[in-house]
Design a protein around this motif. Structure first.
Motif, PDB file in Angstrom:
ATOM      1  N   ALA A  46     133.540  26.035 -43.910  1.00  0.00           N
ATOM      2  CA  ALA A  46     134.478  25.004 -43.457  1.00  0.00           C
ATOM      3  C   ALA A  46     134.338  23.732 -44.301  1.00  0.00           C
ATOM      4  O   ALA A  46     135.305  23.005 -44.503  1.00  0.00           O
ATOM      5  CB  ALA A  46     134.261  24.705 -41.975  1.00  0.00           C
ATOM      6  N   ASP A  47     133.148  23.487 -44.818  1.00  0.00           N
ATOM      7  CA  ASP A  47     132.920  22.309 -45.676  1.00  0.00           C
ATOM      8  C   ASP A  47     133.831  22.303 -46.907  1.00  0.00           C
ATOM      9  O   ASP A  47     134.102  21.248 -47.467  1.00  0.00           O
ATOM     10  CB  ASP A  47     131.468  22.284 -46.175  1.00  0.00           C
ATOM     11  CG  ASP A  47     130.548  21.559 -45.208  1.00  0.00           C
ATOM     12  OD1 ASP A  47     131.062  20.784 -44.373  1.00  0.00           O
ATOM     13  OD2 ASP A  47     129.337  21.762 -45.290  1.00  0.00           O
ATOM     14  N   SER A  48     134.259  23.498 -47.335  1.00  0.00           N
ATOM     15  CA  SER A  48     135.049  23.562 -48.564  1.00  0.00           C
ATOM     16  C   SER A  48     136.497  23.158 -48.319  1.00  0.00           C
ATOM     17  O   SER A  48     137.233  22.879 -49.261  1.00  0.00           O
ATOM     18  CB  SER A  48     134.996  24.973 -49.164  1.00  0.00           C
ATOM     19  OG  SER A  48     135.649  25.909 -48.310  1.00  0.00           O
ATOM     20  N   GLU A  65     144.781  20.376 -39.220  1.00  0.00           N
ATOM     21  CA  GLU A  65     145.158  21.311 -40.275  1.00  0.00           C
ATOM     22  C   GLU A  65     144.033  22.309 -40.539  1.00  0.00           C
ATOM     23  O   GLU A  65     144.296  23.496 -40.758  1.00  0.00           O
ATOM     24  CB  GLU A  65     145.515  20.543 -41.558  1.00  0.00           C
ATOM     25  CG  GLU A  65     146.841  19.819 -41.444  1.00  0.00           C
ATOM     26  CD  GLU A  65     147.087  18.847 -42.586  1.00  0.00           C
ATOM     27  OE1 GLU A  65     148.267  18.602 -42.889  1.00  0.00           O
ATOM     28  OE2 GLU A  65     146.123  18.331 -43.179  1.00  0.00           O
ATOM     29  N   LEU A  66     142.804  21.827 -40.500  1.00  0.00           N
ATOM     30  CA  LEU A  66     141.661  22.723 -40.701  1.00  0.00           C
ATOM     31  C   LEU A  66     141.676  23.823 -39.637  1.00  0.00           C
ATOM     32  O   LEU A  66     141.518  25.005 -39.953  1.00  0.00           O
ATOM     33  CB  LEU A  66     140.353  21.927 -40.627  1.00  0.00           C
ATOM     34  CG  LEU A  66     139.073  22.761 -40.692  1.00  0.00           C
ATOM     35  CD1 LEU A  66     138.970  23.512 -42.007  1.00  0.00           C
ATOM     36  CD2 LEU A  66     137.846  21.880 -40.491  1.00  0.00           C
ATOM     37  N   ALA A  67     141.918  23.420 -38.388  1.00  0.00           N
ATOM     38  CA  ALA A  67     141.965  24.408 -37.307  1.00  0.00           C
ATOM     39  C   ALA A  67     143.096  25.405 -37.533  1.00  0.00           C
ATOM     40  O   ALA A  67     142.942  26.607 -37.320  1.00  0.00           O
ATOM     41  CB  ALA A  67     142.133  23.698 -35.958  1.00  0.00           C
ATOM     42  N   LEU A  84     135.877  38.060 -39.772  1.00  0.00           N
ATOM     43  CA  LEU A  84     135.858  36.709 -40.333  1.00  0.00           C
ATOM     44  C   LEU A  84     134.792  35.899 -39.627  1.00  0.00           C
ATOM     45  O   LEU A  84     134.694  35.910 -38.398  1.00  0.00           O
ATOM     46  CB  LEU A  84     137.214  36.023 -40.151  1.00  0.00           C
ATOM     47  CG  LEU A  84     137.306  34.656 -40.829  1.00  0.00           C
ATOM     48  CD1 LEU A  84     137.387  34.805 -42.342  1.00  0.00           C
ATOM     49  CD2 LEU A  84     138.513  33.874 -40.332  1.00  0.00           C
ATOM     50  N   GLU A  85     133.980  35.212 -40.428  1.00  0.00           N
ATOM     51  CA  GLU A  85     132.995  34.291 -39.859  1.00  0.00           C
ATOM     52  C   GLU A  85     133.244  32.919 -40.451  1.00  0.00           C
ATOM     53  O   GLU A  85     133.639  32.798 -41.608  1.00  0.00           O
ATOM     54  CB  GLU A  85     131.570  34.750 -40.194  1.00  0.00           C
ATOM     55  CG  GLU A  85     131.204  36.075 -39.534  1.00  0.00           C
ATOM     56  CD  GLU A  85     129.821  36.558 -39.945  1.00  0.00           C
ATOM     57  OE1 GLU A  85     129.031  35.737 -40.452  1.00  0.00           O
ATOM     58  OE2 GLU A  85     129.555  37.754 -39.753  1.00  0.00           O
ATOM     59  N   ILE A  86     133.013  31.910 -39.646  1.00  0.00           N
ATOM     60  CA  ILE A  86     133.186  30.537 -40.108  1.00  0.00           C
ATOM     61  C   ILE A  86     131.823  29.871 -40.133  1.00  0.00           C
ATOM     62  O   ILE A  86     131.113  29.873 -39.128  1.00  0.00           O
ATOM     63  CB  ILE A  86     134.111  29.735 -39.168  1.00  0.00           C
ATOM     64  CG1 ILE A  86     135.442  30.464 -38.952  1.00  0.00           C
ATOM     65  CG2 ILE A  86     134.332  28.321 -39.713  1.00  0.00           C
ATOM     66  CD1 ILE A  86     136.269  30.656 -40.186  1.00  0.00           C
ATOM     67  N   GLU A  87     131.478  29.336 -41.286  1.00  0.00           N
ATOM     68  CA  GLU A  87     130.260  28.522 -41.335  1.00  0.00           C
ATOM     69  C   GLU A  87     130.686  27.086 -41.090  1.00  0.00           C
ATOM     70  O   GLU A  87     131.420  26.511 -41.898  1.00  0.00           O
ATOM     71  CB  GLU A  87     129.586  28.653 -42.700  1.00  0.00           C
ATOM     72  CG  GLU A  87     128.305  27.851 -42.779  1.00  0.00           C
ATOM     73  CD  GLU A  87     127.445  28.268 -43.958  1.00  0.00           C
ATOM     74  OE1 GLU A  87     127.174  27.396 -44.791  1.00  0.00           O
ATOM     75  OE2 GLU A  87     127.069  29.449 -44.052  1.00  0.00           O
ATOM     76  N   GLU A  93     127.073  15.990 -43.096  1.00  0.00           N
ATOM     77  CA  GLU A  93     128.319  15.592 -43.750  1.00  0.00           C
ATOM     78  C   GLU A  93     129.171  14.735 -42.811  1.00  0.00           C
ATOM     79  O   GLU A  93     129.861  13.842 -43.237  1.00  0.00           O
ATOM     80  CB  GLU A  93     129.124  16.838 -44.137  1.00  0.00           C
ATOM     81  CG  GLU A  93     128.480  17.687 -45.194  1.00  0.00           C
ATOM     82  CD  GLU A  93     128.601  17.060 -46.581  1.00  0.00           C
ATOM     83  OE1 GLU A  93     127.733  17.346 -47.416  1.00  0.00           O
ATOM     84  OE2 GLU A  93     129.537  16.285 -46.808  1.00  0.00           O
ATOM     85  N   ILE A  94     129.100  15.041 -41.527  1.00  0.00           N
ATOM     86  CA  ILE A  94     129.955  14.364 -40.556  1.00  0.00           C
ATOM     87  C   ILE A  94     129.447  12.949 -40.276  1.00  0.00           C
ATOM     88  O   ILE A  94     130.221  12.024 -40.123  1.00  0.00           O
ATOM     89  CB  ILE A  94     130.006  15.173 -39.241  1.00  0.00           C
ATOM     90  CG1 ILE A  94     130.661  16.541 -39.526  1.00  0.00           C
ATOM     91  CG2 ILE A  94     130.782  14.421 -38.164  1.00  0.00           C
ATOM     92  CD1 ILE A  94     130.467  17.547 -38.420  1.00  0.00           C
ATOM     93  N   THR A  95     128.124  12.795 -40.240  1.00  0.00           N
ATOM     94  CA  THR A  95     127.558  11.507 -39.852  1.00  0.00           C
ATOM     95  C   THR A  95     127.381  10.566 -41.040  1.00  0.00           C
ATOM     96  O   THR A  95     126.847   9.482 -40.897  1.00  0.00           O
ATOM     97  CB  THR A  95     126.188  11.717 -39.177  1.00  0.00           C
ATOM     98  OG1 THR A  95     125.361  12.472 -40.075  1.00  0.00           O
ATOM     99  CG2 THR A  95     126.335  12.492 -37.885  1.00  0.00           C
ATOM    100  N   LYS A  96     127.829  10.997 -42.199  1.00  0.00           N
ATOM    101  CA  LYS A  96     127.640  10.199 -43.414  1.00  0.00           C
ATOM    102  C   LYS A  96     128.350   8.843 -43.302  1.00  0.00           C
ATOM    103  O   LYS A  96     129.399   8.744 -42.674  1.00  0.00           O
ATOM    104  CB  LYS A  96     128.192  10.981 -44.607  1.00  0.00           C
ATOM    105  CG  LYS A  96     127.621  10.564 -45.930  1.00  0.00           C
ATOM    106  CD  LYS A  96     127.964  11.591 -46.988  1.00  0.00           C
ATOM    107  CE  LYS A  96     129.474  11.771 -47.088  1.00  0.00           C
ATOM    108  NZ  LYS A  96     129.844  12.744 -48.099  1.00  0.00           N
ATOM    109  N   ALA A  97     127.780   7.838 -43.936  1.00  0.00           N
ATOM    110  CA  ALA A  97     128.394   6.515 -43.922  1.00  0.00           C
ATOM    111  C   ALA A  97     129.810   6.599 -44.484  1.00  0.00           C
ATOM    112  O   ALA A  97     130.066   7.326 -45.439  1.00  0.00           O
ATOM    113  CB  ALA A  97     127.556   5.550 -44.758  1.00  0.00           C
ATOM    114  N   PRO A  98     130.731   5.833 -43.909  1.00  0.00           N
ATOM    115  CA  PRO A  98     132.143   5.957 -44.289  1.00  0.00           C
ATOM    116  C   PRO A  98     132.470   5.489 -45.699  1.00  0.00           C
ATOM    117  O   PRO A  98     133.524   5.810 -46.224  1.00  0.00           O
ATOM    118  CB  PRO A  98     132.867   5.086 -43.254  1.00  0.00           C
ATOM    119  CG  PRO A  98     131.838   4.158 -42.714  1.00  0.00           C
ATOM    120  CD  PRO A  98     130.528   4.901 -42.807  1.00  0.00           C
TER     121      PRO A  98
END
Length: 104
Positions: A46-48, A65-67, A84-87, A93-98
């Motif tokens: 999903a990161d990609s 859109e990702l969903a 299909l598997e989703i990583e 990555e989510i908590t990174k400073a903006p």
């Protein structure tokens, strides 16, 4: 409107899946595996799925859109009986400073 455009899977290789929505294309990176004879499995990172492919790479892929992208791939795989598997995105990555200064 744009949100009702169907998603089409236009290419599946052993390391990515290309999904088209309207005039934009998203590349889901990952890896193919072969769970059982004659079937295909794929792990999507999903990161990609962060930005659309050029020339739309300035546009971020939204959470909605990702969903939608993942759902489209899931439906396509289910039709063929494939796995299909989703990583999920990595938490750091989510908590990174903006300000994203580390991308410089």
């Amino acid at each position: 409107g744009e949100t009702n455009r169907p998603m089409n899977i236009i290419d599946i290789t052993r390391d990515h899946i290309l999904i088209q929505k309207g005039d934009r294309i998203a590349k889901a990176q990952g890896e193919m595996f072969f769970p059982t004879e004659g079937k295909v499995g794929f792990v999507v990172y999903a990161d990609s799925l962060r930005h659309w492919e050029p020339p739309h790479h300035a546009q971020a892929i939204t959470a909605d859109e990702l969903a939608q992208l993942i759902k489209a791939v899931q439906q396509d795989f289910e039709l063929g009986g494939h796995a299909l598997e989703i990583e999920p995105p990595h938490a750091h990555e989510i908590t990174k400073a903006p300000n994203d200064h580390d991308l410089a």
